[in-house]
Design a protein around this motif. Structure first.
Motif, PDB file in Angstrom:
ATOM      1  N   ALA A 358       0.839  -1.204   0.000  1.00  0.00           N
ATOM      2  CA  ALA A 358       0.000   0.000   0.000  1.00  0.00           C
ATOM      3  C   ALA A 358       0.869   1.246   0.000  1.00  0.00           C
ATOM      4  N   ALA A 359       0.670   2.095  -1.008  1.00  0.00           N
ATOM      5  CA  ALA A 359       1.326   3.402  -1.055  1.00  0.00           C
ATOM      6  C   ALA A 359       0.475   4.369  -0.232  1.00  0.00           C
ATOM      7  N   PHE A 360       1.051   4.913   0.825  1.00  0.00           N
ATOM      8  CA  PHE A 360       0.311   5.769   1.739  1.00  0.00           C
ATOM      9  C   PHE A 360       0.549   7.233   1.387  1.00  0.00           C
ATOM     10  N   ARG A 361      -0.487   7.885   0.875  1.00  0.00           N
ATOM     11  CA  ARG A 361      -0.393   9.293   0.470  1.00  0.00           C
ATOM     12  C   ARG A 361       0.887   9.558  -0.324  1.00  0.00           C
ATOM     13  N   PRO A 362       1.080   8.833  -1.411  1.00  0.00           N
ATOM     14  CA  PRO A 362       2.338   8.937  -2.167  1.00  0.00           C
ATOM     15  C   PRO A 362       2.548  10.334  -2.728  1.00  0.00           C
ATOM     16  N   GLY A 363       3.788  10.790  -2.672  1.00  0.00           N
ATOM     17  CA  GLY A 363       4.136  12.105  -3.202  1.00  0.00           C
ATOM     18  C   GLY A 363       4.651  12.039  -4.618  1.00  0.00           C
ATOM     19  N   TYR A 364       4.245  11.034  -5.362  1.00  0.00           N
ATOM     20  CA  TYR A 364       4.699  10.852  -6.743  1.00  0.00           C
ATOM     21  C   TYR A 364       3.515  10.372  -7.569  1.00  0.00           C
ATOM     22  N   GLY A 365       3.671  10.355  -8.877  1.00  0.00           N
ATOM     23  CA  GLY A 365       2.599   9.939  -9.765  1.00  0.00           C
ATOM     24  C   GLY A 365       2.268   8.460  -9.626  1.00  0.00           C
ATOM     25  N   ARG A 366       0.989   8.147  -9.702  1.00  0.00           N
ATOM     26  CA  ARG A 366       0.574   6.753  -9.539  1.00  0.00           C
ATOM     27  C   ARG A 366       1.053   5.868 -10.680  1.00  0.00           C
ATOM     28  N   HIS A 367       1.440   6.482 -11.777  1.00  0.00           N
ATOM     29  CA  HIS A 367       1.928   5.679 -12.898  1.00  0.00           C
ATOM     30  C   HIS A 367       3.215   4.946 -12.543  1.00  0.00           C
ATOM     31  N   LEU A 368       3.890   5.366 -11.484  1.00  0.00           N
ATOM     32  CA  LEU A 368       5.120   4.697 -11.057  1.00  0.00           C
ATOM     33  C   LEU A 368       4.850   3.417 -10.280  1.00  0.00           C
ATOM     34  N   LEU A 369       3.610   3.229  -9.828  1.00  0.00           N
ATOM     35  CA  LEU A 369       3.283   2.070  -9.006  1.00  0.00           C
ATOM     36  C   LEU A 369       3.044   0.840  -9.871  1.00  0.00           C
ATOM     37  N   PRO A 370       3.591  -0.298  -9.485  1.00  0.00           N
ATOM     38  CA  PRO A 370       3.292  -1.543 -10.208  1.00  0.00           C
ATOM     39  C   PRO A 370       1.830  -1.926 -10.006  1.00  0.00           C
ATOM     40  N   PRO A 371       1.224  -2.585 -10.977  1.00  0.00           N
ATOM     41  CA  PRO A 371      -0.141  -3.085 -10.787  1.00  0.00           C
ATOM     42  C   PRO A 371      -0.222  -3.972  -9.553  1.00  0.00           C
ATOM     43  N   GLY A 372      -1.304  -3.868  -8.842  1.00  0.00           N
ATOM     44  CA  GLY A 372      -1.489  -4.661  -7.638  1.00  0.00           C
ATOM     45  C   GLY A 372      -1.189  -3.904  -6.370  1.00  0.00           C
ATOM     46  N   VAL A 373      -0.456  -2.795  -6.458  1.00  0.00           N
ATOM     47  CA  VAL A 373      -0.181  -1.971  -5.276  1.00  0.00           C
ATOM     48  C   VAL A 373      -1.384  -1.060  -5.023  1.00  0.00           C
ATOM     49  N   ASP A 374      -1.901  -1.097  -3.809  1.00  0.00           N
ATOM     50  CA  ASP A 374      -3.036  -0.253  -3.435  1.00  0.00           C
ATOM     51  C   ASP A 374      -2.561   1.142  -3.042  1.00  0.00           C
ATOM     52  N   VAL A 375      -3.482   2.095  -3.054  1.00  0.00           N
ATOM     53  CA  VAL A 375      -3.176   3.470  -2.652  1.00  0.00           C
ATOM     54  C   VAL A 375      -4.150   3.891  -1.562  1.00  0.00           C
ATOM     55  N   ILE A 376      -3.597   4.378  -0.457  1.00  0.00           N
ATOM     56  CA  ILE A 376      -4.395   4.970   0.622  1.00  0.00           C
ATOM     57  C   ILE A 376      -4.061   6.450   0.643  1.00  0.00           C
ATOM     58  N   GLU A 377      -4.953   7.245   0.094  1.00  0.00           N
ATOM     59  CA  GLU A 377      -4.720   8.677  -0.097  1.00  0.00           C
ATOM     60  C   GLU A 377      -5.576   9.530   0.824  1.00  0.00           C
ATOM     61  N   HIS A 378      -6.819   9.122   1.046  1.00  0.00           N
ATOM     62  CA  HIS A 378      -7.788   9.969   1.733  1.00  0.00           C
ATOM     63  C   HIS A 378      -8.151   9.458   3.129  1.00  0.00           C
ATOM     64  N   SER A 379      -7.598   8.336   3.527  1.00  0.00           N
ATOM     65  CA  SER A 379      -7.967   7.707   4.795  1.00  0.00           C
ATOM     66  C   SER A 379      -6.774   7.678   5.733  1.00  0.00           C
ATOM     67  N   GLY A 380      -7.010   7.227   6.959  1.00  0.00           N
ATOM     68  CA  GLY A 380      -5.948   7.143   7.952  1.00  0.00           C
ATOM     69  C   GLY A 380      -5.143   5.861   7.811  1.00  0.00           C
ATOM     70  N   TYR A 381      -4.134   5.744   8.653  1.00  0.00           N
ATOM     71  CA  TYR A 381      -3.216   4.606   8.621  1.00  0.00           C
ATOM     72  C   TYR A 381      -3.960   3.293   8.810  1.00  0.00           C
ATOM     73  N   ASP A 382      -4.967   3.296   9.696  1.00  0.00           N
ATOM     74  CA  ASP A 382      -5.679   2.061  10.001  1.00  0.00           C
ATOM     75  C   ASP A 382      -6.607   1.622   8.876  1.00  0.00           C
ATOM     76  N   ALA A 383      -6.749   2.438   7.817  1.00  0.00           N
ATOM     77  CA  ALA A 383      -7.535   2.012   6.658  1.00  0.00           C
ATOM     78  C   ALA A 383      -6.932   0.771   6.023  1.00  0.00           C
ATOM     79  N   LEU A 384      -5.636   0.525   6.244  1.00  0.00           N
ATOM     80  CA  LEU A 384      -5.007  -0.680   5.718  1.00  0.00           C
ATOM     81  C   LEU A 384      -5.716  -1.928   6.233  1.00  0.00           C
ATOM     82  N   GLY A 385      -6.231  -1.873   7.450  1.00  0.00           N
ATOM     83  CA  GLY A 385      -6.915  -3.031   8.009  1.00  0.00           C
ATOM     84  C   GLY A 385      -8.131  -3.449   7.212  1.00  0.00           C
ATOM     85  N   ASN A 386      -8.787  -2.490   6.559  1.00  0.00           N
ATOM     86  CA  ASN A 386      -9.983  -2.802   5.780  1.00  0.00           C
ATOM     87  C   ASN A 386      -9.671  -3.545   4.489  1.00  0.00           C
ATOM     88  N   LEU A 387      -8.397  -3.688   4.149  1.00  0.00           N
ATOM     89  CA  LEU A 387      -8.020  -4.460   2.977  1.00  0.00           C
ATOM     90  C   LEU A 387      -7.870  -5.938   3.315  1.00  0.00           C
TER      91      LEU A 387
END
Length: 400
Positions: A358-387
């Motif tokens: 999970a990329a947490f509020r990444p400061g770079y373009g999402r195009h750099l992320l490999p497929p399959g990596v999730d992004v948590i941009e608008h939620s808190g750290y514990d949002a990872l648990g919901n995955l």
């Protein structure tokens, strides 16, 4: 649902999914039907197809897989607020075949929903991502067999991920030379860090720990809650390109409630130096009418401006994650989270090994992320648990 993976000359994988139609290109590490050499139960090989590599002329290794019907796919959407009309439009795109479940709120995500047994194609999911982005919601697919009870390894970056801020930047701001630090920045991260560390020479460890105590109290909203939901047997890795002396402070604080917390960072070298201080002896010179003092020598521990050993960059983060992962049972899950580009290799490794990256509020373009990596941009750290499935019960069991 069928899934076809092809390795083109060892460089990319072309993935075609009958239920998720279309083709996407992924680094070979980002999608894998195997886990540590054993077949992932979510994939069933159904044949091999020879292809011709137009660039090299060598036949690439190609295999076809079918996703097992034993592992239904769900989608989680979460964020500060999920308007009802947005949720309905997401349901129309993703066509859940079972109930949509409201998940418990977290530190920053007031709304969280899991859409069960979804069925969509690539265009549907792209539209769902657009709807989620417009409503400031995070969206992630969640396989049914990914369970929080099996999460045995969690690796996290520290600055701007585990803590709300950057320790190095705060140390420079309060105790260092911001101008010299700015001049030390370089495009190469290793060269840049060595130059920036050099500007810290002469800062006392008392000042270092003063800033460390302040930053250790600034855990990211939801961080303590998420780590508190992990099994006591799970290993937590604090993997940082920052400084060992600060990361170990976080390790000790988190380890008070969690048994297996490990710290990996860059150790700053220190030296002992004499410092002079004046101690008031309480006497006045009548002739000069001034306060007299006597000098007292003390020893102070100071930063030398150098680091010990290999710089902990993205490749080292990935290597450490893989080393810990190798000790897990075959049915265990793992996860990794971080905000920086140097975290991407670790996140990709987590996905490749069958876990969550999970990329947490990444400061770079999402195009750099490999497929399959999730992004948590608008939620808190514990949002990872919901995955992970089973998070509702785990929150209840831990009183969250």
């Amino acid at each position: 649902m069928s899934l076809k993976l092809g390795a083109h000359d060892g460089r990319t994988l072309a993935v075609t999914d009958a239920a998720v139609s279309g083709t996407m290109t992924a680094p070979p590490r980002s999608i894998s039907p195997t886990r540590r050499g054993t077949t992932d139960p979510r994939f069933e090989q159904i044949g091999r197809t020879p292809l011709t590599d137009d660039t090299s002329g060598r036949p690439p290794s190609v295999a076809s897989f079918r996703v097992s019907t034993r592992s239904p796919l769900h989608v989680v959407v979460q964020g500060p607020s999920a308007p009802r009309d947005t949720l309905e439009r997401l349901q129309a795109c993703l066509r859940p075949g079972a109930a949509t479940v409201r998940l418990p709120p977290g530190a920053l995500h007031g709304d969280a929903f899991r859409l069960h047994d979804v069925s969509y194609d690539a265009a549907d999911y792209a539209r769902a991502e657009e709807l989620a982005s417009e409503a400031s919601l995070d969206i992630s697919p969640v396989p049914d067999d990914r369970h929080i009870d099996k999460l045995a390894l969690f690796a996290t970056d520290v600055d701007k991920t585990l803590i709300d801020g950057d320790f190095h930047a705060k140390l420079v701001e309060l105790k260092g030379d911001p101008e010299a630090d700015a001049l030390a920045w370089r495009e190469d991260i290793v060269e840049s860090m060595r130059g920036r560390v050099a500007t810290l020479a002469g800062i006392g460890m008392e000042d270092f720990h003063e800033v460390g105590d302040m930053m250790a109290r600034r855990l990211m909203p939801g961080a303590r809650e998420f780590i508190g939901m992990l099994s006591p047997q799970a290993r937590v890795l604090l993997i940082s390109s920052g400084f060992t002396q600060f990361v170990e402070k976080l390790r000790d604080e988190l380890g008070a409630k969690h048994l297996h917390v490990h710290a990996h960072a860059n150790r700053l070298l220190t030296t002992l130096a004499e410092a002079q201080t004046s101690i008031d002896d309480g006497r006045f010179d009548d002739a000069a009418s001034s306060l007299s003092s006597e000098a007292s020598r003390v020893m102070s521990e100071l930063l030398t401006g150098k680091m010990d050993g290999e710089f902990l960059d993205g490749n080292v983060k990935e290597r450490l994650f893989r080393q810990y992962h190798a000790d897990l049972p075959d049915d265990a899950h793992s996860a990794a989270m971080g905000d920086g580009e140097n975290d991407i290799p670790m996140l990709a490794a987590a996905v490749e090994l069958g876990g969550v990256g999970a990329a947490f509020r990444p400061g770079y373009g999402r195009h750099l992320l490999p497929p399959g990596v999730d992004v948590i941009e608008h939620s808190g750290y514990d949002a990872l648990g919901n995955l992970f499935m089973g998070i509702e019960r785990r929150r209840r069991d831990t009183g969250q």
